[in-house]
Design a protein around this motif. Sequence first.
Motif, PDB file in Angstrom:
ATOM      1  N   LEU A 136       0.843  -1.198   0.000  1.00 26.94           N
ATOM      2  CA  LEU A 136       0.000   0.000   0.000  1.00 26.94           C
ATOM      3  C   LEU A 136       0.877   1.248   0.000  1.00 26.94           C
ATOM      4  O   LEU A 136       1.937   1.262   0.617  1.00 26.94           O
ATOM      5  N   PRO A 137       0.449   2.302  -0.672  1.00 25.98           N
ATOM      6  CA  PRO A 137       1.220   3.557  -0.585  1.00 25.98           C
ATOM      7  C   PRO A 137       1.144   4.122   0.829  1.00 25.98           C
ATOM      8  O   PRO A 137       0.149   3.928   1.534  1.00 25.98           O
ATOM      9  N   THR A 138       2.184   4.801   1.255  1.00 23.26           N
ATOM     10  CA  THR A 138       2.187   5.395   2.587  1.00 23.26           C
ATOM     11  C   THR A 138       1.265   6.615   2.623  1.00 23.26           C
ATOM     12  O   THR A 138       0.895   7.167   1.575  1.00 23.26           O
ATOM     13  N   ILE A 139       0.910   7.032   3.823  1.00 23.42           N
ATOM     14  CA  ILE A 139       0.089   8.235   3.972  1.00 23.42           C
ATOM     15  C   ILE A 139       0.853   9.440   3.434  1.00 23.42           C
ATOM     16  O   ILE A 139       0.280  10.313   2.772  1.00 23.42           O
ATOM     17  N   PHE A 140       2.147   9.481   3.699  1.00 26.58           N
ATOM     18  CA  PHE A 140       2.984  10.575   3.198  1.00 26.58           C
ATOM     19  C   PHE A 140       2.936  10.651   1.673  1.00 26.58           C
ATOM     20  O   PHE A 140       2.810  11.734   1.090  1.00 26.58           O
ATOM     21  N   GLU A 141       3.014   9.508   1.012  1.00 29.14           N
ATOM     22  CA  GLU A 141       2.968   9.478  -0.455  1.00 29.14           C
ATOM     23  C   GLU A 141       1.627   9.970  -0.975  1.00 29.14           C
ATOM     24  O   GLU A 141       1.559  10.642  -2.010  1.00 29.14           O
ATOM     25  N   ILE A 142       0.558   9.648  -0.264  1.00 27.46           N
ATOM     26  CA  ILE A 142      -0.772  10.091  -0.686  1.00 27.46           C
ATOM     27  C   ILE A 142      -0.949  11.586  -0.448  1.00 27.46           C
ATOM     28  O   ILE A 142      -1.436  12.317  -1.319  1.00 27.46           O
ATOM     29  N   VAL A 143      -0.539  12.061   0.719  1.00 20.70           N
ATOM     30  CA  VAL A 143      -0.716  13.477   1.067  1.00 20.70           C
ATOM     31  C   VAL A 143       0.115  14.376   0.153  1.00 20.70           C
ATOM     32  O   VAL A 143      -0.344  15.452  -0.254  1.00 20.70           O
ATOM     33  N   THR A 144       1.328  13.948  -0.186  1.00 19.04           N
ATOM     34  CA  THR A 144       2.212  14.769  -1.025  1.00 19.04           C
ATOM     35  C   THR A 144       1.954  14.575  -2.515  1.00 19.04           C
ATOM     36  O   THR A 144       2.493  15.323  -3.333  1.00 19.04           O
ATOM     37  N   GLY A 145       1.155  13.574  -2.867  1.00 19.34           N
ATOM     38  CA  GLY A 145       0.853  13.334  -4.276  1.00 19.34           C
ATOM     39  C   GLY A 145       1.854  12.448  -4.983  1.00 19.34           C
ATOM     40  O   GLY A 145       1.707  12.161  -6.170  1.00 19.34           O
ATOM     41  N   SER A 146       2.889  11.993  -4.274  1.00 12.94           N
ATOM     42  CA  SER A 146       3.908  11.167  -4.925  1.00 12.94           C
ATOM     43  C   SER A 146       3.388   9.779  -5.272  1.00 12.94           C
ATOM     44  O   SER A 146       3.888   9.145  -6.203  1.00 12.94           O
ATOM     45  N   ALA A 147       2.370   9.294  -4.565  1.00 11.88           N
ATOM     46  CA  ALA A 147       1.793   7.979  -4.878  1.00 11.88           C
ATOM     47  C   ALA A 147       1.167   7.992  -6.263  1.00 11.88           C
ATOM     48  O   ALA A 147       1.340   7.066  -7.055  1.00 11.88           O
ATOM     49  N   LYS A 148       0.440   9.073  -6.580  1.00  9.41           N
ATOM     50  CA  LYS A 148      -0.183   9.209  -7.896  1.00  9.41           C
ATOM     51  C   LYS A 148       0.878   9.335  -8.974  1.00  9.41           C
ATOM     52  O   LYS A 148       0.760   8.768 -10.066  1.00  9.41           O
TER      53      LYS A 148
END
Length: 217
Positions: free
Chosen positions: A144-156
Motif C-alpha cells: 500500500l502507498p504510505t500516507i505521506f505518499e498520498i498526502v504529497t501526491g507522490s503515490a499518484k
Amino acid sequence: MSVAGYTESNTLTEMDGGAQYNLRTVEEVFRDFKGRRAALIKALTTDVGNFYEQCDPEKENLCLYGHPNEQWEVNLPAEEVPPELPEPALGINFARDGMQEKDWLSLVAVHSDAWLLAVAFYFGARFGFDKADRKRLFTMINDLPTIFEIVTGSAKKQANEKSSVSNHSSNKSKSSSKAQQESKTLTFTRFWVIFTRFNSRLPCTWQLTVYSWSGFL
C-alpha cells in the motif's frame, strides 16, 4: 479502560456499535492497519479543514488517532504510562502555525505512517507472530502507498510513471516482434532472389526438378 481503540482484555473495540474482535492472525492485524490508515488519510485529505481547525496551537499537546472503523480524532495522549498501545506523535498542533500548511500536513503524515507500523507490529509481538508472519504482514503493508505518499501526491506520480513504463515496454515488445517478422521476410526474399538466379542458369530438366523441390519450402 480503552486507549485508542484497545482495551485491557486484549480485544480491539470499534467505536461504532462497540463491535469487538480479537487480533490473532496476520489478516486481522492487517485489517486493523487498513482501518486506521483510512482514518488518517481522511483526516489529512478530505477532512483536512476540520482537522486543521482542531489542531489549535493554543491547546495542550494533541495527537491524531486513527481508529479501526476508519474514524479519526484529535485528542490528548493517554494518561497511562506506559500506554496500552504505542502513542502517535505528541504536540502536532504546536507546529501548525509555524510552517506552511502542506509542509505541516506532510510532517503529520510521516509521523502517522510511523505510528501505524508501530501499532501493527506491537500486535504482532503481543500475539506471538513468528518470522514468516511478520514478513507476510510487512509485505501486505508495503504493497500500500504510505500516507505521506498520498498526502504529497507522490503515490499518484509513481502510479503514472509505472503506467508509462509499462506502456513503453509493451510498445517496445511489439516493435521488436514486428522487426523480427520483417527480418524473417527479408531473409526469405533474399534467399528467393538468389535461388531464382541460380536456377535460371541450370538446364531445363534440372530447373523443373529444382522448382519441384521449391514447393516444399
